[in-house]
Design an enzyme around this catalytic site. Structure first.
Site, PDB file in Angstrom:
ATOM      1  N   LYS A   1     -11.835 -33.983   2.597  1.00  0.00           N
ATOM      2  CA  LYS A   1     -11.907 -35.212   3.095  1.00  0.00           C
ATOM      3  C   LYS A   1     -12.735 -35.169   4.219  1.00  0.00           C
ATOM      4  O   LYS A   1     -13.289 -36.259   4.865  1.00  0.00           O
ATOM      5  CB  LYS A   1     -10.613 -35.880   3.149  1.00  0.00           C
ATOM      6  CG  LYS A   1      -9.799 -36.202   1.696  1.00  0.00           C
ATOM      7  CD  LYS A   1     -10.633 -37.143   0.933  1.00  0.00           C
ATOM      8  CE  LYS A   1      -9.703 -37.268  -0.354  1.00  0.00           C
ATOM      9  NZ  LYS A   1     -10.497 -38.290  -1.108  1.00  0.00           N
TER      10      LYS A   1
ATOM     11  N   GLU B   1      -7.911 -46.460   3.562  1.00  0.00           N
ATOM     12  CA  GLU B   1      -6.831 -46.183   2.758  1.00  0.00           C
ATOM     13  C   GLU B   1      -6.562 -44.941   2.542  1.00  0.00           C
ATOM     14  O   GLU B   1      -7.499 -43.956   2.614  1.00  0.00           O
ATOM     15  CB  GLU B   1      -7.080 -46.947   1.420  1.00  0.00           C
ATOM     16  CG  GLU B   1      -7.891 -46.164   0.309  1.00  0.00           C
ATOM     17  CD  GLU B   1      -9.279 -45.630   1.005  1.00  0.00           C
ATOM     18  OE1 GLU B   1      -9.769 -44.350   0.471  1.00  0.00           O
ATOM     19  OE2 GLU B   1      -9.905 -46.290   1.598  1.00  0.00           O
TER      20      GLU B   1
ATOM     21  N   SER C   1      -9.586 -28.017  -3.339  1.00  0.00           N
ATOM     22  CA  SER C   1      -9.947 -29.062  -2.676  1.00  0.00           C
ATOM     23  C   SER C   1      -9.012 -29.290  -1.461  1.00  0.00           C
ATOM     24  O   SER C   1      -9.338 -30.054  -0.512  1.00  0.00           O
ATOM     25  CB  SER C   1     -10.040 -30.356  -3.400  1.00  0.00           C
ATOM     26  OG  SER C   1      -8.835 -30.589  -3.951  1.00  0.00           O
TER      27      SER C   1
END
Length: 405
Positions: free
Chosen positions: A94, A116, A389
């Site tokens: 991210k 969010e 990830s």
């Protein structure tokens, strides 16, 4: 597998029929402003240099491509490589997108960012970037997700972000996005909405993809250096789909490379028991094209068009829609989409921990679970590259409960 994959989006922000811009009139101007700012930044060497420096010195890129020797031996199939996005600062992919959008916010003169979050990793990355760049930060998070990701809530607060609990609807990611969009509508002059996945209205699916492409660029160079050839199979989990598209995009025109996106199979195939939008061939029901939160894509919905509740042990995959580019890749047959159940992901996390000393995020564990199913059917000379990830620190309570500890 298509040999003529059509890439996108077009000038209207569409990937084939999917994507577009379905928002209130008040958001059209800020979306156009964002599209213009992104195009300028993409062509600005100074912006690209600053982003590259932050990715290197702050986030920790490039991430390693690790040959998983013991997992390869254990599964008895192809040679397995792990793209270690879990080693990035904040613990997941991210941060790649958050750094890019944070610099865009500064470029546009926005001093406040909102976001969010579901699993909390995007929220933590946003709060981290906001602190690094001196921006005010508000994070919206469903109260159910806040309960199961309490560690990440505290991390965001420690970084100086305001975390706003959303107690409406299913109290998960969908509802957090709704509240973030309401905030943005009323504060567009001062606020940038730092969307976390390849979702939402154009240009967000394009922007997030472009900031996550660094994963695939590195992975391609690394696997060529280590194996002397491209992988046979790419694997990645798919919630909204940013980590997957970040890996897949650089290989889309390599027709020998098979790509597999892994969704959340939850606890059953009935509507409300899963979050599988593109894995209909496995019997998961309820997904069809529709509009949700600014984009036209595949959405889980009941026969009357009402958005369905979803379920996944992984908060980051617990969302009723999928990125429009994934919908288009599925329709073209370029990417295969499957789903695995909660219990399979949990067992995959345990296996990876005990064979490679890596505890994956439950999102990434879904991809590991799919690998476990496929590997015994593959040949030893084949090569698989899996995008790991995120790391599993945030999921310790869930894993402990699920494993009876």
């Amino acid at each position: 597998m298509s040999a003529t994959t059509q890439l996108g989006p077009d000038t209207g922000g569409r990937f084939g029929p999917y994507g577009g811009r379905y928002v209130p009139e008040t958001l059209m101007a800020p979306l156009e402003e964002l599209e213009h700012a992104f195009a300028e930044a993409s062509a600005d060497p100074a912006f690209q240099h600053e982003l590259a420096a932050l990715l290197r010195d702050f986030a920790g890129r490039p991430t390693p491509l690790q040959y998983a020797a013991r997992l390869t031996e254990r599964l008895g199939g192809p040679r397995i490589y792990l793209k270690r996005e879990d080693l990035l600062h904040t613990g997941a992919h991210k941060i790649n997108n958050c750094l890019g959008q944070g610099l865009l916010a500064v470029r546009m003169g926005k001093r406040r960012v909102i976001a969010e979050t579901g699993a909390g990793q995007h929220g933590v990355a946003t709060a981290t970037v906001a602190a690094r760049l001196g921006l005010s930060c508000t994070i919206y998070m469903g109260t159910q997700d806040m309960e199961r990701q309490r560690l990440n809530v505290f991390r965001m607060q420690l970084l100086g972000a305001e975390v706003v609990g959303v107690d409406a609807g299913s109290r998960t990611l969908k509802d957090a996005i709704n509240e973030a969009m309401r905030d943005w509508v009323t504060h567009v002059e001062t606020t940038h909405y730092l969307l976390g996945s390849v979702l939402g209205a154009h240009p967000y699916p394009l922007i997030v993809r472009e900031f996550q492409r660094v994963i695939g660029r590195e992975a391609r160079q690394q696997i060529l250096a280590m194996e002397g050839r491209l992988p046979d199979v790419l694997l990645a989990c798919v919630g909204g789909g940013s980590n997957a598209i970040g890996l897949f995009y650089e290989f889309l025109n390599d027709v020998t490379v098979q790509m597999v996106g892994v969704e959340a199979g939850g606890c059953g195939t009935a509507l409300g028991e899963h979050a599988a939008r593109l894995a209909a061939s496995q019997g998961f029901t309820g997904a069809r094209p529709g509009v949700l939160q600014g984009t036209y894509t595949y959405v889980l919905q009941n026969p009357h068009g009402q958005i369905a509740t979803t379920h996944s042990v992984s908060a980051g995959l617990d969302y009723p829609a999928v990125g429009p580019e994934h919908a288009w890749l599925a329709e073209q047959g370029r990417v295969e989409y499957t789903a695995v159940r909660d219990e399979e992901a949990i067992e995959a996390a345990r296996l990876l921990a005990r064979t490679e000393g890596i505890i994956p995020a439950l999102e990434a564990a879904h991809a590991v679970a799919e690998l476990i199913q496929r590997a015994p059917k593959m040949r030893r000379e084949q090569v698989v590259l899996l995008n790991l990830s995120g790391r599993g620190d945030k999921d310790m309570e869930i894993l402990a409960h699920s494993l009876g500890r």
